[in-house]
Design a protein around this motif. Structure first.
Motif, PDB file in Angstrom:
ATOM      1  N   THR A  38      10.556  43.057 -19.685  1.00 50.90           N
ATOM      2  CA  THR A  38      11.855  43.180 -20.256  1.00 50.90           C
ATOM      3  C   THR A  38      12.056  44.566 -21.773  1.00 50.90           C
ATOM      4  N   LYS A  39      13.170  44.343 -22.261  1.00 52.30           N
ATOM      5  CA  LYS A  39      13.872  45.435 -22.616  1.00 52.30           C
ATOM      6  C   LYS A  39      13.782  45.181 -24.213  1.00 52.30           C
ATOM      7  N   GLU A  40      13.582  43.769 -24.642  1.00 52.63           N
ATOM      8  CA  GLU A  40      13.193  43.180 -25.833  1.00 52.63           C
ATOM      9  C   GLU A  40      11.673  43.377 -26.370  1.00 52.63           C
ATOM     10  N   GLU A  41      11.168  42.962 -24.890  1.00 58.34           N
ATOM     11  CA  GLU A  41       8.900  43.517 -24.990  1.00 58.34           C
ATOM     12  C   GLU A  41       9.073  44.509 -24.679  1.00 58.34           C
ATOM     13  N   ARG A  42       9.782  45.948 -23.910  1.00 58.85           N
ATOM     14  CA  ARG A  42       9.518  47.402 -24.190  1.00 58.85           C
ATOM     15  C   ARG A  42      10.146  48.001 -25.740  1.00 58.85           C
ATOM     16  N   LEU A  43      10.689  47.351 -26.316  1.00 57.95           N
ATOM     17  CA  LEU A  43      11.170  47.852 -27.820  1.00 57.95           C
ATOM     18  C   LEU A  43      10.013  47.376 -28.673  1.00 57.95           C
ATOM     19  N   ALA A  44       9.268  46.064 -28.690  1.00 60.57           N
ATOM     20  CA  ALA A  44       8.973  45.708 -29.193  1.00 60.57           C
ATOM     21  C   ALA A  44       7.355  46.543 -29.494  1.00 60.57           C
ATOM     22  N   LYS A  45       7.442  46.682 -28.381  1.00 58.66           N
ATOM     23  CA  LYS A  45       6.113  47.580 -27.764  1.00 58.66           C
ATOM     24  C   LYS A  45       6.626  49.089 -28.418  1.00 58.66           C
ATOM     25  N   LEU A  46       7.569  49.407 -27.938  1.00 62.57           N
ATOM     26  CA  LEU A  46       7.270  50.870 -28.771  1.00 62.57           C
ATOM     27  C   LEU A  46       7.152  50.845 -29.863  1.00 62.57           C
ATOM     28  N   GLU A  47       7.734  49.288 -30.923  1.00 57.76           N
ATOM     29  CA  GLU A  47       7.881  49.962 -32.480  1.00 57.76           C
ATOM     30  C   GLU A  47       6.731  48.956 -32.669  1.00 57.76           C
ATOM     31  N   THR A  48       5.432  48.610 -31.688  1.00 59.76           N
ATOM     32  CA  THR A  48       3.824  48.392 -32.352  1.00 59.76           C
ATOM     33  C   THR A  48       3.485  49.838 -32.848  1.00 59.76           C
ATOM     34  N   ASN A  49       3.216  50.533 -31.159  1.00 59.22           N
ATOM     35  CA  ASN A  49       3.141  51.841 -31.211  1.00 59.22           C
ATOM     36  C   ASN A  49       3.482  52.785 -32.045  1.00 59.22           C
ATOM     37  N   GLN A  50       4.584  52.694 -32.463  1.00 63.67           N
ATOM     38  CA  GLN A  50       4.849  53.719 -33.758  1.00 63.67           C
ATOM     39  C   GLN A  50       4.592  53.705 -35.228  1.00 63.67           C
ATOM     40  N   GLN A  51       4.690  52.227 -35.320  1.00 59.48           N
ATOM     41  CA  GLN A  51       4.059  51.509 -36.540  1.00 59.48           C
ATOM     42  C   GLN A  51       2.437  51.777 -37.063  1.00 59.48           C
TER      43      GLN A  51
END
Length: 466
Positions: free
Chosen positions: A298-311
């Protein structure tokens, strides 16, 4: 009968009171008690007059004349008091009522205009501070404190280094020749026979996030691995069907094998068989797409995954890039700089200045590389366009050098505009907590802003970059 002796008073025998007999013990005790009470009262009055500042009255003599004998019913009160005083050995009549009487304080009124004067002084002080601040700002705008080479100047060494201050009596090295002013061999010296071992600290590279990557396989090896996995899954499925744990699947009919699979049924009614095959194909396609949708994030899961990868990218190491841009008058350029930095989770600042613009970004290596491609290759710095009505309304309060058109309404020529990389390197920690922008009309304001983060030398470095 013998004649009575007259009373030795001024009135002679005309007084009705009689003198007590000397041989009466009760009368003698009453007289002594009365005399003692009179003496105590005289002392109390004297102490009161002394505490109030008045001249004490003369004390009554201890040999006061014996008062006339009173009736027995009225002379019973002083006797218990005298008995209590004689029975208490710790009683001191000198301490009775010796405390000073508290003087009443008068009313204190504030003078007329006291607080008005204090308020006027505070307002005058506030106005003075505002005037000083305004003069300092005008001095910066006038360029009085400008020095583009300040970031390159080396500060002179101090008179005494901080590690030598505790060993020298004076704040200079000139006293080294005098042993009395050098605190090395004394008892209170910081130098001793003991060795202080500093604590072990981890190296900055040891604190990074290190991910173990699996062994790389060639395309042929990946295909072989997938083929073997699917074969194992098929064998397991066939075993369950033989054991009756799962129903056998219907025959997979396609357009190519329709006549062979269906046989006589296809010959008898080819139209019905063809419709059956088409429905099965559509059903398999729908099942495949539904499975893909279920696996899709989902959109929220994609944003959370992107944020995790950026961290995780930032934990591997922080890098900083500094870009110098001639002008950012075109609003599209400012929008691209701002939005891409936020999407890539970068921190930093954009400084707007009439002479040049500075963009400082910091973050992980992956985000920094993508931002470098944006700034150095993707953005066309030479393009310009007329602002829309909404943009013109927003830019109404901006100075003229921040607009894409001149005072006459004509578009500015941005053919000279370009972006140059001023600095690139690894940093220990972030200098900015978030992404932002600031408008600085003079070089002094930009330097003072960067001085808070100890990056004022970047401005002097960018001015020398062509």
């Amino acid at each position: 009968m013998p004649e009575k002796r007259p009373y030795p008073g001024p009135q002679g025998g005309s007084s009705d009171s009689k003198r007590p007999r000397s041989d009466d013990p009760i009368a003698a005790a009453k007289a002594a008690a009365a005399a003692k009470a009179a003496e105590i009262r005289a002392r109390i009055e004297a102490s009161r007059n002394k505490s109030n500042g008045a001249t004490p009255a003369p004390a009554a003599p201890s040999f006061a004349p014996v008062p006339p004998v009173m009736p027995v019913t009225k002379a019973k009160k002083p006797a218990p008091k005298d008995e209590d005083e004689r029975a208490n050995p710790y009683f001191d009549p000198r301490l009775v009522n010796t405390a000073r009487a508290r003087a009443s304080r008068g009313l204190l009124f504030n003078e007329r205009g006291k607080y008005l004067e204090q308020g006027s002084k505070l307002r005058a002080q506030k106005r003075l501070e505002q005037i000083k601040k305004m003069l300092a700002q005008q001095a910066r705008r006038a360029g009085l404190d400008e020095n583009s080479e300040r970031g390159f100047l080396v500060q002179p060494p101090p008179d005494v280094e901080w590690w030598d201050e505790a060993l020298l009596a004076e704040k200079t090295y000139d006293c080294l020749d005098n042993p009395a002013k050098v605190n090395i061999d004394s008892e209170d010296s910081v130098i001793s026979i003991y060795i202080q071992h500093p604590p072990f600290l981890k190296a900055p590279q040891d604190q990074r996030l290190i991910e173990t990557k699996p062994m790389y396989l060639t395309p042929k090896e990946l295909a072989k691995k997938r083929r073997m996995r699917r074969a194992e899954e098929l064998k397991e499925h066939q075993a369950k069907i033989r054991l009756g744990l799962e129903p056998p699947p219907p025959p997979k009919v396609k357009r190519g094998n329709m006549m062979r699979v269906m046989g006589e049924q296809a010959i008898a009614d080819p139209t019905a068989v063809e419709m059956l095959v088409e429905s099965q194909i559509a059903e398999r396609q729908e099942t495949h797409e539904k499975a893909n949708e279920e696996r899709k994030l989902t959109k929220e899961e994609r944003l959370a995954k992107l944020e995790t990868n950026q961290q995780k990218d930032a934990q591997k190491g922080l890098y900083m890039c500094v870009f110098r841009i001639n002008t950012l008058a075109y609003g599209k350029h400012r929008y691209q700089i701002d939005q891409n930095s936020k999407q890539l989770a970068l921190t930093g600042i954009t400084l707007f200045n009439p002479n040049m613009n500075l963009v400082i970004v910091e973050g992980g290596i992956h985000s920094i590389n993508k931002y470098k491609k944006l700034m150095l290759h993707r953005i066309k710095w030479e393009e310009n366009a007329q602002p829309t009505e909404i943009q013109a309304e927003k830019q109404k309060a901006d100075p003229q050098w921040m607009k894409s058109v001149d005072a006459a309404g004509n578009m500015k020529d941005l053919s000279y505009n370009k972006c140059a990389l001023v600095f690139e390197g690894e940093v220990k920690q972030r200098a900015f907590r978030k992404w932002g922008s600031k408008m600085c009309e003079t070089d002094g304001e930009a330097k003072n802003l960067l001085l808070r983060n100890k990056l004022d030398s970047l401005w002097a470095l960018a001015k020398n970059v062509e």
